[in-house]
Scaffold this motif. Structure first.
Motif: not given
Length: 325
Positions: A203-210, A282-285, A290-294, A298-303
């Motif tokens: 939630e601190d770094i994800m893109h939100t809204g538009d 959103a509350d995932m560390l 990073l570990k999940l993506m590795q 995959i290179n991205g995540l939808i929250i």
């Protein structure tokens, strides 16, 4: 260029062998005295005060820092300064660890009467169980080594290594006993990349809204390509009529449809999207993401929220910018 006349690799290996033997010799000292030392620090209502002189003092400073960062409040006090006022920082609720390989360091022995008068539990870490410090201590943790790596037997080498390792053993044993977690550790390490790795949540770094790439599952592939390009995350969320995540379309999916010569202007995105996609909350560390993506390559995540609706998006570049990678 001067010719090398000494076999430095052999000399270096000799040092490592001696110090390895010193560490191996410590197993016998993880005993009842070690257990009592851990219990005393675990039960301490104040702080653990580490004192040591010379090289033992340098090691003592590191031990205090390790204790403090792993859930045991601690700090180092120089025994020479302690005799000139710094002993006022020590209270009856504290535990004192006195480090001296010989057990006869004058600066430490000079302040023992005050420690004893305050009724403070004294843990001695020495290489001599018959020394003055060891005998006056309530608990004695041995750090005895058979020999120093220094061929003169003068420079503290193997003995300081053994002391450092024993200090780590005390600190980590207490960490585990306290149930100290990564989140607890992060609270005392908020700065730098370490704090970011442990404290940041998506939630601190994800893109939100538009800024979240998304479009209807009835959209054409060509529309998805425009959305991916506009938002710049290399993907777009595909949502159903209820606003829930139906799938994802990524750069990888684009490569596959091009290989199959699918018409992007007439084919709907729900025919080619990836339906079983990896999501996060959103509350995932950020470090967990990073570990999940590795792990999933995959290179991205939808929250998504609890209802499965997209609320954010992020990719590896966002983790890189945040200092998590």
């Amino acid at each position: 260029m001067k010719q090398i006349t000494h076999d430095f690799t052999t000399l270096g290996n000799e040092v490592l062998n001696i110090e390895r033997q010193a560490i191996d010799g410590l197993y016998q000292y993880i005993d009842e005295q070690f257990n009592r030392a851990c219990q005393a620090m675990f039960d301490c209502n104040g702080r653990v005060i580490v004192i040591g002189m010379g090289k033992s003092g340098h090691i003592g400073g590191k031990i205090a820092a390790t204790l403090a960062s792993t859930g045991t409040p601690a700090f180092f006090v120089h025994p020479g300064e302690a005799s000139h006022g710094d002993l006022g920082m020590v209270t009856a609720n504290d535990v004192v660890i006195g480090i001296s390989n010989s057990g006869e360091t004058a600066e430490i022995l000079n302040i023992l009467p005050v420690i004893k008068r305050l009724g403070i539990t004294l843990i001695a870490m020495t290489g001599n169980a018959e020394s003055t410090l060891a005998k006056l201590a309530d608990i004695h943790v041995s750090i005895r080594v058979e020999q120093e790596a220094c061929p003169l037997g003068l420079a503290p080498t193997a003995s300081t290594t053994a002391t450092l390792v024993m200090g780590d053993a005390l600190a980590v044993a207490l960490l585990k006993a306290r149930g100290f977690t990564a989140d607890d550790f992060a609270l005392s390490h908020p700065g730098g990349s370490l704090g970011k790795r442990l404290l940041l949540r998506l939630e601190d770094i994800m893109h939100t809204g538009d800024r979240v790439p998304s479009l209807s599952e009835n959209a054409l592939i060509s529309e998805a390509l425009l959305e991916v390009s506009r938002k710049g995350l290399g993907m777009t969320a595909i949502i159903d009529d209820n606003g829930r995540l139906a799938g994802i379309f990524t750069d990888g999916d684009l490569r596959r449809i091009l290989d199959n010569r699918i018409d992007v202007h007439t084919t709907r995105i729900n025919e080619v999207m990836t339906r079983s996609c990896v999501t996060a909350s959103a509350d995932m560390l950020a470090a967990q993401a990073l570990k999940l993506m590795q792990d999933r390559k995959i290179n991205g995540l939808i929250i998504v929220d609890l209802e499965g609706r997209p609320v954010g998006a992020m990719n590896m570049h966002d983790l890189l910018q945040a200092g998590v990678v």
